[in-house]
Scaffold this active site. Sequence first.
Site, PDB file in Angstrom:
ATOM      1  N   CYS A   2       0.765  -1.197   0.170  1.00 49.46           N
ATOM      2  CA  CYS A   2      -0.120  -0.130   0.059  1.00 49.46           C
ATOM      3  C   CYS A   2       0.918   1.390  -0.011  1.00 49.46           C
ATOM      4  O   CYS A   2       1.635   1.482   0.960  1.00 49.46           O
ATOM      5  CB  CYS A   2      -1.009  -0.027   1.296  1.00 49.46           C
ATOM      6  SG  CYS A   2      -2.089   1.540   1.181  1.00 49.46           S
ATOM      7  N   GLU A 104      -3.872   1.432  -6.437  1.00 49.15           N
ATOM      8  CA  GLU A 104      -2.930   0.142  -6.862  1.00 49.15           C
ATOM      9  C   GLU A 104      -2.855   0.216  -8.069  1.00 49.15           C
ATOM     10  O   GLU A 104      -3.980   0.621  -9.159  1.00 49.15           O
ATOM     11  CB  GLU A 104      -3.441  -1.342  -6.105  1.00 49.15           C
ATOM     12  CG  GLU A 104      -2.475  -2.248  -6.411  1.00 49.15           C
ATOM     13  CD  GLU A 104      -1.184  -2.035  -5.794  1.00 49.15           C
ATOM     14  OE1 GLU A 104      -0.231  -1.710  -6.418  1.00 49.15           O
ATOM     15  OE2 GLU A 104      -1.002  -2.293  -4.547  1.00 49.15           O
TER      16      GLU A 104
END
Length: 221
Positions: A2, A104
């Site tokens: 992340c 992402e």
Amino acid sequence: MCGRYTLLADELAILREFDIDEPIADYQPSYNVAPGQNVLAIIHDGKQKRAGYLRWGLVPSWADDEKIGYKMINARSETAHKKPSFRRPMSRKRCLIVADSFYEWKGDGKEKQPKRIQAVDREVFAFAGLWDKWERDDKKLFTCTILTKGANGFMQDIHHRMPIILPRGMQDAWIETGVQTPEEAHHFLESLNTVDLKAYNIGTYVNSAKNNDEGCIAPLA
């Protein structure tokens, strides 16, 4: 992993979700939260939950150089309980890192398609995090890292890793259980159910951490 996320939720929605009584000092929504920035986190001080800001990128209390934090934005949950940098925080310095989506980049040949990923039916949620306090001379830092795990079925098509999003009902349990062994904290994370996710494609505008406006989350036509 992340490496970028958003927090656009209204302050009152955050206070309700996490049952926080006091207003959040200097609360600032962000379309593009990036490593090295101050991020909204919640800790339990032994008496109550407190919301405030930590710098994203863990600097262990024993580190000689604060620059190590740039390499410590994430901690692998599978091994964090064994690593010197994370063992003590796993035991007694667990936190919630507040977000409402994360980004992402899906590899597709030479190009990478950015995606915004949200929890289904959750306006705001928390990543499982760790924090630590670092002091040298007259400088004091409070920093954090986001715990990650292998991708679930939904995420596997996008990336092989993902942040740990705590299910509703398990958020307080992560921070309120007091001192645990690192192994106990590890087993807690392993026992969590997966939160349902959804995603949509966005433009490459989000790639630059300098961009922080609605363009970051605009769906591709």
